[in-house]
Design an enzyme around this catalytic site. Structure first.
Site, PDB file in Angstrom:
ATOM      1  N   SER A 161      -6.717  -2.991   6.045  1.00 19.05           N
ATOM      2  CA  SER A 161      -5.912  -2.982   7.261  1.00 19.05           C
ATOM      3  C   SER A 161      -6.303  -4.053   8.265  1.00 19.05           C
ATOM      4  O   SER A 161      -5.505  -4.391   9.126  1.00 19.05           O
ATOM      5  CB  SER A 161      -5.933  -1.599   7.907  1.00 19.05           C
ATOM      6  OG  SER A 161      -7.243  -1.106   7.998  1.00 19.05           O
ATOM      7  N   HIS A 177      -0.340  -0.113   4.252  1.00 21.86           N
ATOM      8  CA  HIS A 177       0.241  -1.401   4.646  1.00 21.86           C
ATOM      9  C   HIS A 177       0.995  -2.095   3.510  1.00 21.86           C
ATOM     10  O   HIS A 177       1.481  -3.203   3.679  1.00 21.86           O
ATOM     11  CB  HIS A 177      -0.855  -2.325   5.181  1.00 21.86           C
ATOM     12  CG  HIS A 177      -1.592  -1.721   6.339  1.00 21.86           C
ATOM     13  ND1 HIS A 177      -1.105  -1.766   7.614  1.00 21.86           N
ATOM     14  CD2 HIS A 177      -2.750  -1.012   6.390  1.00 21.86           C
ATOM     15  CE1 HIS A 177      -1.946  -1.129   8.421  1.00 21.86           C
ATOM     16  NE2 HIS A 177      -2.951  -0.655   7.696  1.00 21.86           N
ATOM     17  N   LYS A 213       4.441   3.277   9.419  1.00 18.19           N
ATOM     18  CA  LYS A 213       4.347   1.816   9.469  1.00 18.19           C
ATOM     19  C   LYS A 213       5.677   1.225   9.001  1.00 18.19           C
ATOM     20  O   LYS A 213       6.661   1.321   9.725  1.00 18.19           O
ATOM     21  CB  LYS A 213       3.117   1.383   8.696  1.00 18.19           C
ATOM     22  CG  LYS A 213       1.878   1.810   9.497  1.00 18.19           C
ATOM     23  CD  LYS A 213       0.559   1.707   8.827  1.00 18.19           C
ATOM     24  CE  LYS A 213      -0.503   2.151   9.826  1.00 18.19           C
ATOM     25  NZ  LYS A 213      -1.705   2.667   9.212  1.00 18.19           N
TER      26      LYS A 213
END
Ligand SMILES: *Cc1c(COP(=O)(O)O)cnc(C)c1O
Length: 396
Positions: free
Chosen positions: A183, A211, A242
């Site tokens: 990250s 991610h 996200k």
């Protein structure tokens, strides 16, 4: 205990340039954010596909609110498991081409639940040193033996696994846990090599693709798609706050593994189900991730533009194939100088400092978003280049 100890600790943090503050965002999420009435070009959020304020998600959430109300009222096992949650779990499993999926309230809760469910005292968890904090917390809470290897050091992972294989005819479980996309640097774990080790040593592989999901792979199925991996030994976790633009997380995998997590994960069992409108919005988001590939292609064009254009003299650039691009500056005050100078130019890039990243590697963390234009990216590149040129004069 004297309460003024906290005041002393806070002063120490401030003196080390390590005190964090929050800024109140007055607009919806997107490539431009309003703070204190001022508009910023922002490279700060994880809303990689620009879906957090998408009209289709808003419409889906609204419809669900009228039909199902705001709150779920209870945990999934009692009476909080509602039609949108159920449909979302089915859609997630189908999308990931896995047997089953569970929708958790957050990524943090998911990782605590997954690891404490899969591992307990006597088992072994093997983890990359740069894994996300909640994977470490989950491993500690599980009471399993916790073995950490230096970032990406698969020789070390192999020797740790081999050591336990020699010890373990006692039926203890070996579980390798890794971020798929780290990250803070945006770099990828070597998942094919890790899976090979996992198979060789009869272990399980827990992947956190916070991610990668929505961003990587032709279909947006994330790191597994990127590497073309498929295995019943994979327990796949990704967050939905996200790229998916909503809130929550899921775990997907082989039927019995997921059923076991459902039966035993305390963060799933003992927590109120997420508002059903969120599950409804995420169903819409999943459809967009799957069908609107142009959005992902545009994001990758922006990544290519940024990484091919930026050259700095005083910083180490850690370009990645993902939406996260790290500019390693080193000292805390240098990183803050960059962030402040960007702010003066109405650009928002967060400075990330220890303890979130290792000491001496304070950085800017640039997050690209499908809502950005090529011109937005070039505006950032030009600003960074100017600030870099002024750094040594400014910092004495
Ligand atoms: C953001 C993040 C989480 C936590 O997910 P939340 O839904 O925000 O709680 C977990 N793992 C990684 C790698 C993350 O980046």
């Amino acid at each position: 205990m004297p309460l003024n100890a906290f005041s002393t600790h806070l002063t120490e943090l401030a003196q080390a340039d390590a005190l964090r503050t929050r800024r109140v965002v007055e607009s919806a999420q997107g490539p431009r954010l309003t703070v204190d009435g001022r508009n910023y070009l922002a490279f700060a959020s994880n809303d990689y596909l620009g879906l957090a304020n998408d009209a289709r998600l808003i419409a889906a959430a609204k419809n669900a609110i009228y039909r199902y109300g705001v709150g779920a009222g209870a945990s999934h096992m009692v009476s909080g498991h509602m039609t949108p949650h159920h449909e979302l779990e089915i859609a997630l499993a189908r999308f990931m081409e896995m047997d089953s999926a569970l929708y958790f309230g957050s990524g943090y809760a998911a990782n605590l639940g997954i690891l404490t469910s899969l591992a307990s005292r006597g088992d072994n968890i093997f983890a990359d040193k740069l894994n996300h904090a909640c994977l470490n917390d989950g491993a500690l809470l599980s009471n399993a033996n916790f073995h950490r290897y230096a970032h990406g050091d698969l020789d070390k992972l192999r020797s740790l696994l081999a050591l336990q294989a020699n010890n373990a005819s006692n039926g203890s479980r070996n579980i390798v846990v890794t971020d798929a996309v780290f990250s803070m640097d945006g770099d990828l774990a070597d998942l094919p090599a890790i899976l090979k080790l996992v198979e060789e040593f009869d272990a399980l592989l827990v992947i956190d693709d916070a991610h990668g999901f929505g961003v990587l792979g032709e279909t947006g199925r994330g790191s597994l798609d990127h590497f073309h991996l498929k295995s019943d030994r994979i327990v796949y976790m990704a967050t939905l706050g996200k790229a998916a633009g909503g809130y929550g997380a899921f775990v997907a995998g082989q039927r019995d593994v997921i059923e076991w997590i459902l039966q035993t994960a305390r963060t799933y069992l003992f927590s109120t189900a997420t508002p059903p409108m969120m599950a409804a919005a995420l169903l819409e988001s999943l459809k967009i991730i799957d069908e609107d590939r142009a959005r992902r292609v545009h994001l990758h064009d922006l990544i290519a533009r940024f990484t091919s254009s930026l050259k700095l003299k005083n910083c180490a650039l850690k370009f990645s194939a993902t939406a996260i691009q790290a500019i390693i500056i080193g000292e805390n005050n240098h990183a803050l100088y960059f962030a402040d100078e960007l702010k003066k130019r109405s650009i928002w890039v967060p400075a990330i400092r220890p303890p979130t990243v290792p000491r001496g590697t304070a950085r800017l963390r640039v997050s690209l978003n499908a809502g950005h234009t090529q011109a937005d990216v070039m505006e950032l590149v030009v600003a960074l280049t100017e600030i870099d040129a002024s750094l040594l004069d400014a910092i004495k």
